[in-house]
Design a protein around this motif. Structure first.
Motif, PDB file in Angstrom:
ATOM      1  N   ASP A   1      22.756  -8.956   7.385  1.00  0.00           N
ATOM      2  CA  ASP A   1      23.667  -7.808   7.494  1.00  0.00           C
ATOM      3  C   ASP A   1      24.232  -7.427   6.131  1.00  0.00           C
ATOM      4  O   ASP A   1      24.323  -6.240   5.799  1.00  0.00           O
ATOM      5  N   ALA A   2      24.609  -8.420   5.343  1.00  0.00           N
ATOM      6  CA  ALA A   2      25.186  -8.142   4.029  1.00  0.00           C
ATOM      7  C   ALA A   2      24.118  -7.910   2.962  1.00  0.00           C
ATOM      8  O   ALA A   2      24.421  -7.387   1.892  1.00  0.00           O
ATOM      9  N   GLY A   3      22.880  -8.294   3.252  1.00  0.00           N
ATOM     10  CA  GLY A   3      21.821  -8.174   2.250  1.00  0.00           C
ATOM     11  C   GLY A   3      22.026  -9.137   1.099  1.00  0.00           C
ATOM     12  O   GLY A   3      21.900  -8.772  -0.083  1.00  0.00           O
ATOM     13  N   ILE A   4      22.323 -10.378   1.424  1.00  0.00           N
ATOM     14  CA  ILE A   4      22.599 -11.392   0.404  1.00  0.00           C
ATOM     15  C   ILE A   4      21.322 -11.734  -0.360  1.00  0.00           C
ATOM     16  O   ILE A   4      20.287 -12.025   0.236  1.00  0.00           O
ATOM     17  N   GLU A   5      21.424 -11.693  -1.709  1.00  0.00           N
ATOM     18  CA  GLU A   5      20.264 -11.972  -2.569  1.00  0.00           C
ATOM     19  C   GLU A   5      20.313 -13.346  -3.207  1.00  0.00           C
ATOM     20  O   GLU A   5      19.306 -13.847  -3.714  1.00  0.00           O
ATOM     21  N   CYS A   6      21.496 -13.945  -3.227  1.00  0.00           N
ATOM     22  CA  CYS A   6      21.664 -15.245  -3.874  1.00  0.00           C
ATOM     23  C   CYS A   6      22.725 -16.023  -3.100  1.00  0.00           C
ATOM     24  O   CYS A   6      23.710 -15.431  -2.634  1.00  0.00           O
TER      25      CYS A   6
ATOM     26  N   GLY B   1      26.913  -4.770  -7.713  1.00  0.00           N
ATOM     27  CA  GLY B   1      27.165  -4.643  -6.282  1.00  0.00           C
ATOM     28  C   GLY B   1      26.302  -5.539  -5.420  1.00  0.00           C
ATOM     29  O   GLY B   1      26.413  -5.522  -4.187  1.00  0.00           O
ATOM     30  N   ALA B   2      25.422  -6.329  -6.046  1.00  0.00           N
ATOM     31  CA  ALA B   2      24.597  -7.266  -5.277  1.00  0.00           C
ATOM     32  C   ALA B   2      25.487  -8.278  -4.577  1.00  0.00           C
ATOM     33  O   ALA B   2      26.523  -8.694  -5.100  1.00  0.00           O
ATOM     34  N   ARG B   3      25.096  -8.679  -3.365  1.00  0.00           N
ATOM     35  CA  ARG B   3      25.894  -9.626  -2.595  1.00  0.00           C
ATOM     36  C   ARG B   3      25.422 -11.056  -2.862  1.00  0.00           C
ATOM     37  O   ARG B   3      24.227 -11.350  -2.785  1.00  0.00           O
ATOM     38  N   VAL B   4      26.406 -11.915  -3.151  1.00  0.00           N
ATOM     39  CA  VAL B   4      26.133 -13.330  -3.405  1.00  0.00           C
ATOM     40  C   VAL B   4      26.935 -14.152  -2.406  1.00  0.00           C
ATOM     41  O   VAL B   4      28.157 -14.035  -2.336  1.00  0.00           O
ATOM     42  N   GLY B   5      26.255 -14.976  -1.630  1.00  0.00           N
ATOM     43  CA  GLY B   5      26.927 -15.785  -0.626  1.00  0.00           C
ATOM     44  C   GLY B   5      27.435 -17.097  -1.196  1.00  0.00           C
ATOM     45  O   GLY B   5      26.821 -17.667  -2.107  1.00  0.00           O
ATOM     46  N   ILE B   6      28.563 -17.566  -0.667  1.00  0.00           N
ATOM     47  CA  ILE B   6      29.049 -18.917  -0.962  1.00  0.00           C
ATOM     48  C   ILE B   6      29.141 -19.649   0.368  1.00  0.00           C
ATOM     49  O   ILE B   6      29.922 -19.275   1.249  1.00  0.00           O
ATOM     50  N   TYR B   7      28.307 -20.671   0.524  1.00  0.00           N
ATOM     51  CA  TYR B   7      28.211 -21.395   1.791  1.00  0.00           C
ATOM     52  C   TYR B   7      28.362 -22.877   1.492  1.00  0.00           C
ATOM     53  O   TYR B   7      27.412 -23.541   1.071  1.00  0.00           O
ATOM     54  N   SER B   8      29.577 -23.379   1.655  1.00  0.00           N
ATOM     55  CA  SER B   8      29.841 -24.757   1.243  1.00  0.00           C
ATOM     56  C   SER B   8      31.135 -25.260   1.860  1.00  0.00           C
ATOM     57  O   SER B   8      31.901 -24.499   2.449  1.00  0.00           O
TER      58      SER B   8
ATOM     59  N   ASN C   1      28.491 -16.263 -16.968  1.00  0.00           N
ATOM     60  CA  ASN C   1      27.370 -15.924 -17.863  1.00  0.00           C
ATOM     61  C   ASN C   1      26.029 -16.178 -17.192  1.00  0.00           C
ATOM     62  O   ASN C   1      25.082 -15.396 -17.340  1.00  0.00           O
ATOM     63  N   TYR C   2      25.940 -17.265 -16.443  1.00  0.00           N
ATOM     64  CA  TYR C   2      24.692 -17.546 -15.724  1.00  0.00           C
ATOM     65  C   TYR C   2      24.420 -16.459 -14.677  1.00  0.00           C
ATOM     66  O   TYR C   2      23.299 -15.945 -14.580  1.00  0.00           O
ATOM     67  N   PHE C   3      25.448 -16.106 -13.883  1.00  0.00           N
ATOM     68  CA  PHE C   3      25.257 -15.070 -12.862  1.00  0.00           C
ATOM     69  C   PHE C   3      24.787 -13.756 -13.491  1.00  0.00           C
ATOM     70  O   PHE C   3      23.918 -13.074 -12.942  1.00  0.00           O
ATOM     71  N   ASN C   4      25.357 -13.411 -14.630  1.00  0.00           N
ATOM     72  CA  ASN C   4      25.019 -12.128 -15.254  1.00  0.00           C
ATOM     73  C   ASN C   4      23.590 -12.065 -15.756  1.00  0.00           C
ATOM     74  O   ASN C   4      23.042 -10.977 -15.949  1.00  0.00           O
ATOM     75  N   GLN C   5      22.952 -13.217 -15.989  1.00  0.00           N
ATOM     76  CA  GLN C   5      21.564 -13.179 -16.474  1.00  0.00           C
ATOM     77  C   GLN C   5      20.549 -13.300 -15.328  1.00  0.00           C
ATOM     78  O   GLN C   5      19.356 -13.387 -15.573  1.00  0.00           O
ATOM     79  N   LEU C   6      21.042 -13.290 -14.079  1.00  0.00           N
ATOM     80  CA  LEU C   6      20.122 -13.375 -12.941  1.00  0.00           C
ATOM     81  C   LEU C   6      19.324 -12.087 -12.723  1.00  0.00           C
ATOM     82  O   LEU C   6      18.322 -12.088 -12.009  1.00  0.00           O
ATOM     83  N   GLY C   7      19.804 -10.991 -13.304  1.00  0.00           N
ATOM     84  CA  GLY C   7      19.076  -9.734 -13.155  1.00  0.00           C
ATOM     85  C   GLY C   7      19.378  -8.992 -11.867  1.00  0.00           C
ATOM     86  O   GLY C   7      18.651  -8.066 -11.479  1.00  0.00           O
ATOM     87  N   LEU C   8      20.466  -9.354 -11.186  1.00  0.00           N
ATOM     88  CA  LEU C   8      20.854  -8.641  -9.968  1.00  0.00           C
ATOM     89  C   LEU C   8      21.546  -7.332 -10.329  1.00  0.00           C
ATOM     90  O   LEU C   8      22.192  -7.226 -11.367  1.00  0.00           O
ATOM     91  N   GLU C   9      21.426  -6.347  -9.444  1.00  0.00           N
ATOM     92  CA  GLU C   9      22.088  -5.067  -9.687  1.00  0.00           C
ATOM     93  C   GLU C   9      23.578  -5.193  -9.442  1.00  0.00           C
ATOM     94  O   GLU C   9      24.035  -6.056  -8.679  1.00  0.00           O
TER      95      GLU C   9
ATOM     96  N   THR D   1      32.329 -10.914 -12.376  1.00  0.00           N
ATOM     97  CA  THR D   1      31.087 -10.143 -12.485  1.00  0.00           C
ATOM     98  C   THR D   1      31.160  -8.904 -11.593  1.00  0.00           C
ATOM     99  O   THR D   1      32.066  -8.775 -10.770  1.00  0.00           O
ATOM    100  N   PRO D   2      30.182  -8.011 -11.698  1.00  0.00           N
ATOM    101  CA  PRO D   2      30.170  -6.830 -10.824  1.00  0.00           C
ATOM    102  C   PRO D   2      29.525  -7.097  -9.457  1.00  0.00           C
ATOM    103  O   PRO D   2      29.213  -6.170  -8.724  1.00  0.00           O
ATOM    104  N   TYR D   3      29.324  -8.376  -9.123  1.00  0.00           N
ATOM    105  CA  TYR D   3      28.718  -8.719  -7.836  1.00  0.00           C
ATOM    106  C   TYR D   3      29.779  -8.825  -6.746  1.00  0.00           C
ATOM    107  O   TYR D   3      30.978  -8.891  -7.026  1.00  0.00           O
TER     108      TYR D   3
END
Length: 519
Positions: free
Chosen positions: A98-103, A53-60, A43-51, A76-78
């Motif tokens: 390269d991936a165009g990561i937005e978050c 297919g937006a790319r979201v990185g996980i770095y941990s 639910n939090y991701f969906n309210q970020l306003g990303l389009e 989600t559709p990300y």
């Protein structure tokens, strides 16, 4: 209905809401708790306003929070872009661009790297770290646990990055359908069930490790997370968590027996381990024997996967002692063929390229039409082998050189890109490396590769690491017993340690070594 990875979680939750889904040391989550946290984060991701297919990185680092984040994003559709924790800042920056990561979702161990490269997108942290950043802990307090969203399973869901033979980073695109198909097939031939406790030893940055999460959900089983540090704590994990299914890479098999035998448990203490799988490298007879000695009741599945598909072949456990170095036969819902340079099907013991047809084929390489065309081929490349019914079908020309025996069992020779051309012969580095490992037990790691030589095309280099340097004449004397003259390395060098790949932190990075010899 199993139409997305999220649906697997929902079904498991419906059947076993109070069952333990995840274990990390002393921390445990039930399926009810897991679904609640996944929904809140989705639910939090969906309210970020990303389009879409937006790319979201996980770095941990690996953690329960990392698993929750993966499952939330797959709701989600990300598109998830896992970033391997061993990468250097410039390599992380390359993937982001390269991936165009937005978050990016990160933890306290990796946030400093992101700050160094001056990432301009949104950041979310597992734990509260900075006042300006939102953490999962805050999200769980503020967001609703109800969630529902229809997903197109044919759209990209994950992009995983690895290194090509030239040292460059490439992303491979997977859909929800790819993930589901691989999960269903692997779960079925391993016969996983709800009573299983699956070891989460592997990294969740590549498909083999991610598959452990999804297979756990598919079976309604339990996933026990672990980071391999020392053999003693690895065996402690197996005993404490009562692991029944253990997914490994060959390097883990080598490392788990590195301590004195008196420090290891008795084999009878490990009888609860019923399934062991290995992929991501080649199995030796010695590895099979060690596993058999310690895990006597366990069925051992040697598997062969691709960058472009989760799995192509597996060796039935009944064959592991008969032909331990075979990669087996095609997995269910997949056909494999071996063809020569003329496109004809290879006869028994004739080396050719492995072609993968059928299920589990990924979408292609991200931002690389050239790499996609090199591997994802039209079915017409099999026109001399099969009758083509769908002229638009795509298969994978794997780049793996293999051969089959008279019973159809397949054996890996080497990667097409790795083969050395010398004095008119094609030489497999793996064949030389296998001889080294078989005859020099003190050698922990070795790498064989070719460098240009105008007189013979390429000369063969062998670099090895061991506790102490071995006299050169001892190595050459032993190698001459087992190798043809044209296969003998012209240069043999000792190193205290060898460079490892950032994406597979247990695999020697030959590209780095080769550069040293080209200077």
């Amino acid at each position: 209905m199993q139409n997305s990875i999220r649906s697997l979680l929902e079904i498991a939750h419906k059947k076993h809401p109070n069952k333990i889904a995840l274990i990390e040391k002393e921390n445990k989550l039930t399926y009810q708790e897991l679904l609640t946290k996944v929904n809140q984060l989705a639910n939090y991701f969906n309210q970020l306003g990303l389009e879409d297919g937006a790319r979201v990185g996980i770095y941990s680092n690996k953690s329960i929070e990392q698993v929750i984040t993966i499952l939330a994003l797959l709701s989600t559709p990300y598109i998830i872009v896992p970033i391997t924790r061993f990468l250097k800042p410039e390599q992380v920056e390359y993937i982001i661009n390269d991936a165009g990561i937005e978050c990016i979702v990160t933890d306290k161990t990796k946030i400093s790297t992101i700050e160094k490269i001056n990432f301009q997108g949104q950041m979310i942290t597992f734990e509260p770290l900075q006042d300006a950043l939102v953490s999962l802990k805050e999200i769980y307090k503020c967001f609703n646990s109800n969630f529902d969203l229809e997903l197109d399973t044919d759209l990209p869901a994950i992009i995983t990055y690895g290194f090509g033979s030239d040292g460059s980073q490439k992303g491979i695109v997977m859909t929800q359908k790819n993930l589901l198909d691989g999960t269903r097939i692997v779960s079925n031939y391993l016969d996983l069930n709800e009573d299983d406790i699956i070891s989460g030893l592997l990294s969740f940055n590549l498909d083999y490790g991610l598959n452990q999460i999804f297979c756990t959900l598919h079976a309604g089983a339990t996933l026990a997370l672990h980071k391999f540090i020392l053999p003693s704590n690895f065996f402690g994990h197996l005993l404490k968590d009562k692991v029944t299914v253990l997914a490994l890479m060959p390097v883990h098999i080598s490392k788990m027996f590195d301590e004195d035998s008196h420090r290891l448990p008795m084999s009878s203490q490990l009888d609860h381990v019923r399934v062991i799988t290995s992929s991501g490298g080649n199995i030796t007879k010695e590895m099979v024997k060690k596993v058999d000695d310690y895990f006597k009741p366990a069925k051992f599945y040697s598997m062969h996967g691709l960058i472009e598909a989760l799995r192509s072949t597996y060796l039935d456990p009944s064959q592991i002692h008969i032909r331990p170095t075979s990669i087996g036969k095609a997995i269910p819902e997949v056909e494999v063929y071996i063809i020569n340079e003329e496109g004809n099907e290879c006869q028994a013991y004739e080396v050719g390229e492995l072609i993968h047809r059928g299920c589990c084929i990924y979408q292609g390489y991200w931002n690389s039409e050239k790499s996609t065309k090199e591997r994802f081929k039209n079915i017409s490349i099999l026109e001399k082998v099969i009758t083509i019914e769908n002229p638009d079908e795509i298969v994978i020309a794997t780049g793996d050189y293999v051969y089959k025996d008279e019973e159809g069992y397949i054996y890996f020779v080497d990667r097409k890109d790795d083969m050395i051309k010398t004095s008119g012969y094609r030489v497999s580095p793996k064949e030389i490396e296998d001889v080294v490992y078989s005859n020099f037990k003190e050698i922990k790691q070795c790498a064989v590769f070719g460098v240009p030589n105008a007189q013979i095309e390429e000369e063969i280099i062998l670099v090895y690491s061991a506790k102490d340097k071995i006299p050169l004449n001892e190595i050459t004397f032993e190698l001459k017993k087992h190798l043809a003259t044209y296969m003998m390395p012209t240069t043999i060098e000792f190193r205290e340690s060898l460079p490892l790949k950032a994406s597979h932190h247990e695999v020697v990075d030959k590209a780095v070594l080769k550069k040293e010899f080209l200077i």
